[in-house]
Each structure stands twice: as C-alpha cells, then as structure tokens.
Design a protein around this motif. Structure first.
Motif, short mmCIF file in Angstrom:
data_model
loop_
_atom_site.label_atom_id
_atom_site.label_comp_id
_atom_site.label_asym_id
_atom_site.label_seq_id
_atom_site.Cartn_x
_atom_site.Cartn_y
_atom_site.Cartn_z
N ASN A 1 1.95 9.95 -9.46
CA ASN A 1 2.96 10.98 -9.20
C ASN A 1 3.99 11.03 -10.32
N ASN A 2 4.96 11.90 -10.16
CA ASN A 2 5.90 12.17 -11.24
C ASN A 2 6.71 10.95 -11.65
N ILE A 3 6.98 10.06 -10.70
CA ILE A 3 7.79 8.88 -11.00
C ILE A 3 6.94 7.69 -11.46
N GLY A 4 5.61 7.81 -11.33
CA GLY A 4 4.73 6.76 -11.83
C GLY A 4 3.98 5.98 -10.78
N ASN A 5 4.23 6.23 -9.48
CA ASN A 5 3.46 5.54 -8.45
C ASN A 5 2.01 6.00 -8.48
N VAL A 6 1.10 5.07 -8.26
CA VAL A 6 -0.34 5.38 -8.23
C VAL A 6 -0.77 5.41 -6.76
N ILE A 7 -1.43 6.49 -6.37
CA ILE A 7 -1.72 6.71 -4.94
C ILE A 7 -3.17 7.12 -4.76
N VAL A 8 -3.85 6.44 -3.84
CA VAL A 8 -5.23 6.72 -3.47
C VAL A 8 -5.23 7.33 -2.08
N THR A 9 -5.97 8.41 -1.90
CA THR A 9 -6.09 9.05 -0.59
C THR A 9 -7.49 8.83 -0.04
N ILE A 10 -7.57 8.29 1.18
CA ILE A 10 -8.85 8.01 1.82
C ILE A 10 -8.89 8.75 3.15
N GLU A 11 -9.85 9.63 3.30
CA GLU A 11 -9.99 10.34 4.56
C GLU A 11 -10.42 9.36 5.65
N GLY A 12 -9.84 9.53 6.84
CA GLY A 12 -10.16 8.66 7.96
C GLY A 12 -11.02 9.36 9.00
N GLU A 13 -11.34 8.63 10.03
CA GLU A 13 -12.03 9.26 11.16
C GLU A 13 -11.15 10.30 11.83
N ASP A 14 -9.82 10.07 11.75
CA ASP A 14 -8.83 11.00 12.29
C ASP A 14 -7.76 11.17 11.21
N ASN A 15 -7.50 12.41 10.82
CA ASN A 15 -6.56 12.66 9.72
C ASN A 15 -5.21 13.19 10.19
N THR A 16 -4.95 13.11 11.50
CA THR A 16 -3.72 13.70 12.02
C THR A 16 -2.51 12.77 11.96
N GLU A 17 -2.73 11.46 11.84
CA GLU A 17 -1.63 10.50 11.83
C GLU A 17 -1.78 9.57 10.62
N PRO A 18 -1.46 10.05 9.42
CA PRO A 18 -1.72 9.25 8.22
C PRO A 18 -0.91 7.95 8.19
N VAL A 19 -1.54 6.91 7.66
CA VAL A 19 -0.88 5.62 7.47
C VAL A 19 -0.97 5.27 5.98
N ALA A 20 -0.23 4.26 5.58
CA ALA A 20 -0.25 3.85 4.18
C ALA A 20 -0.08 2.34 4.07
N LEU A 21 -0.72 1.78 3.05
CA LEU A 21 -0.44 0.44 2.58
C LEU A 21 0.24 0.58 1.23
N SER A 22 1.24 -0.23 0.97
CA SER A 22 1.92 -0.15 -0.33
C SER A 22 2.25 -1.53 -0.86
N ALA A 23 1.80 -1.79 -2.08
CA ALA A 23 2.20 -2.97 -2.85
C ALA A 23 2.80 -2.47 -4.17
N HIS A 24 3.53 -3.32 -4.85
CA HIS A 24 4.14 -2.84 -6.10
C HIS A 24 3.61 -3.63 -7.30
N VAL A 25 3.44 -2.90 -8.41
CA VAL A 25 2.92 -3.50 -9.65
C VAL A 25 4.00 -3.67 -10.70
N ASP A 26 5.20 -3.17 -10.44
CA ASP A 26 6.29 -3.46 -11.37
C ASP A 26 6.78 -4.89 -11.13
N THR A 27 7.33 -5.47 -12.17
CA THR A 27 7.78 -6.86 -12.11
C THR A 27 9.22 -6.97 -12.59
N LEU A 28 9.74 -8.17 -12.41
CA LEU A 28 11.00 -8.53 -13.05
C LEU A 28 10.82 -8.51 -14.56
#
Length: 346
Positions: free
Chosen positions: A48-75
């Motif tokens: 995205n515009n700020i640099g986050n990398v995002i993968v979209t995976i279709e589910g068995e049900d697409n009406t209530e999306p969920v997300a997992l998020s980890a970060h790759v930036d460091t100190l």
C-alpha cells in the motif's frame, strides 16, 4: 496436519528476513523480499501507499474478514550529526536498548545507495585511555559510530556521501542453536513475519483456505507507532502476531505462545482472547495468558485510526526484548499452530 515438516522453512525464512536491514522508515528492501516470496507462493499481494505488504486470501465465507498482522520494520539508528574528528552521532529509531549496542557492528546507508560499515561505540571506548570507560553513560549523547574508512574530519565523512539523516542498521547476529534457540536482534518481529510466510506456504501446499476472508499483513512502521493505521478498512477481527514478553511478573517462557490479555493501552477483546485460550487447550498447545504493562502494538494504531475492529495479540516468548533477543523453536511452533487454529485450518 504435520507442522514439524515446516520447521526448516520457518528457520530459513526467519534467517532471510533477519539478514535484511529494515529499520522503520527504511523498509523497501524487506518489502521487495516479501513481495517476491509471496508471489512465488502464488498469492495476490500488494504494497500500500505507506509500505505495508498485504495478502488477500478468499475464505469459505467472505462476509466477516479477519487479519493477521506482524511487522517487518525494526529498531535502528540514524546519523544525527558528524563530529569534527569524523564520528557519527546518532539518534534512535524506535526504542533500542542503547547500552546493549556498545561494540556492535553496523551498516551506514547513504541516500545515493552506498553502504559503509562501522562500529557503534561509547565516546570513551578504551580502558587504557579514558578513566570513565566503564562508567560513562551509554546513550545518544555519549555513543557514536566509528566508520571503517580513513576519515579524520567532518569533511572527510561528507566526501563519502554520508550526511545527517542516513540510516544506521546494526548487525542482528542471527544464530539458531542445536538446542533449538533462535538468538538474534529483531526477533521482534521478524520471527512472527516468518511465521506468517510459513502459514501461507502451509495453506498453499495443502490446498486449504481459511473459514473467513483473511488478510495476512506485514506492517512497516510498528516500532514508531503507526504500522497498523492503514490496514484494510473492512477487517472485523485483527490478530496481531508479535513477540511475547519473558521476565518480571510474567508467565511466559521462550518455549510457549503467550496470549496477551492486556497491554499498556488496556484489555484486548474478551471474546477473542477467550477463544484463543480455548483453541490452545483444544489443540494441546503450550500457551499462557499474560499482561504487558510496557507494550503496545499495531492493534493500538488500528484503534487510534478509528477502525471498528476487534483485536487480540499472541506471540512466542522472547527474552531480552529490544536488546539481544532470544526465543525457542517450540515457542515459534506453538504460535504457528495457534494462528492456524484461529483461521480454522485445523
């Protein structure tokens, strides 16, 4: 499902991520690695515009999306100024444990793409010379970078193309021991980013999809407070996958997955954390609940950005956070399996 067969992939992926300099604000190289790796796994992915990398995976049900998020930036560090004798004064990016950096090797990245090596040192670095060598404070006013080039003045350094604002990234010193420990700086949070990539591989190899539409997110500004502020707007639940804490008044060990029920911003979603506790019990995972009073995550950035999103946080126990960190493969695998259980893959 046999998760153990993915240990080598997890270790190799973590090692690759940890080898890439990616202080907050300097994450394009690690983002390129993620994009290439995820595309090779066969998933649609975007930055995205700020640099986050995002993968979209279709589910068995697409009406209530969920997300997992980890970060790759460091100190990291940045050049604050250059002294008259050619040392680089520094300013912190995020909150590194500065005394632990005394003597660490580093890379200095210039704006024109050159990379120089150096060493982070106290300004009283020699016991044979300085009476306060062992007692001088190790902070931004009393530490600097010695460049591995022949320089004797500020002008000599500037002739190399080094200026205020250049990034200084220090050596993670990544090691996997035969006893199963991962020792490295920046386990927070590249280990969990490697877990997310491993989860993507598991789903692809086994041709399985999550119950709900799922975003696998890799944020790039978590260490400076706003990594989660631009995740997809339709997320109903966010599971932050970040380091668990080990130490004073805490339950977690390096071999366990920690379910954080409260951090410095307050409690996480009660229903989500209860579900995670029950999933850990159901799948016989070594998990504990904990409270982190000196901790915040991408969940806080999501809430401050006005999202109507429930959130919880899990992660492998990590000792000596923001210093010379350590975790264990058992903690990583417990976290991987809990992520899979949350997505209803098992």
């Amino acid at each position: 499902m046999n998760f153990e067969q993915y240990q080598d992939y997890l270790i190799d992926t973590a090692t690759s991520l940890l080898s890439i300099d990616s202080a907050s604000g300097f994450t394009s190289n690690v983002a390129d690695y993620l994009l290439k790796t995820i595309e090779e796994l066969g998933y649609p992915v975007f930055k995205n515009n700020i640099g986050n990398v995002i993968v979209t995976i279709e589910g068995e049900d697409n009406t209530e999306p969920v997300a997992l998020s980890a970060h790759v930036d460091t100190l990291g560090l940045m050049v604050r100024s250059i002294t008259s004798d050619g040392m680089l004064m520094i300013t912190s990016i995020g909150s590194p444990l500065l005394p632990s950096l005394d003597g660490e090797y580093c890379n200095i990245h210039t704006r024109d793409g050159r990379v120089y090596t150096g060493t982070i040192l106290s300004l009283s670095p020699a016991v044979h010379v300085f009476p306060d060598a062992s007692t001088r404070d190790r902070d931004e006013q009393n530490m600097a970078v010695r460049i591995d080039e022949i320089v004797h003045s500020k002008e000599d350094v500037e002739a190399l193309g080094i200026h205020a604002g250049d990034f200084v990234c220090y050596d993670p010193k990544t090691t996997f021991t035969k006893s199963g420990f991962l020792k490295s700086r920046f386990i927070d949070d590249k280990a969990c980013s490697a877990l997310e990539l491993t989860l993507l591989k598991i789903m692809k190899d086994n041709d399985i999809k999550p119950k709900h539409k799922t975003y696998i997110c890799f944020s790039t500004h978590e260490e400076i407070g706003y990594g989660g502020a631009t995740l997809p707007k339709d997320i109903k639940e966010l599971l932050v996958v970040d380091m668990g804490c080990v130490g004073l008044d805490l339950n977690c060990t390096e071999e366990q997955v920690s379910i954080c029920v409260k951090d410095s911003s307050g409690p996480f979603d009660y229903e989500m954390t209860t579900r995670l506790v029950n999933l850990a019990k159901k799948h016989n995972l070594d998990a504990v609940t904990d409270i982190y009073p000196r901790y915040s995550s991408d969940a806080l950035a999501v809430w401050r950005a006005g999202y109507d999103t429930r959130a919880a946080l899990i992660g492998p126990g990590v000792q000596a956070s923001h210093g010379m960190e350590r975790t264990h493969i058992k903690g990583l695998m417990n976290t991987l399996e809990l992520c899979a259980a949350y997505l209803e893959l098992i």
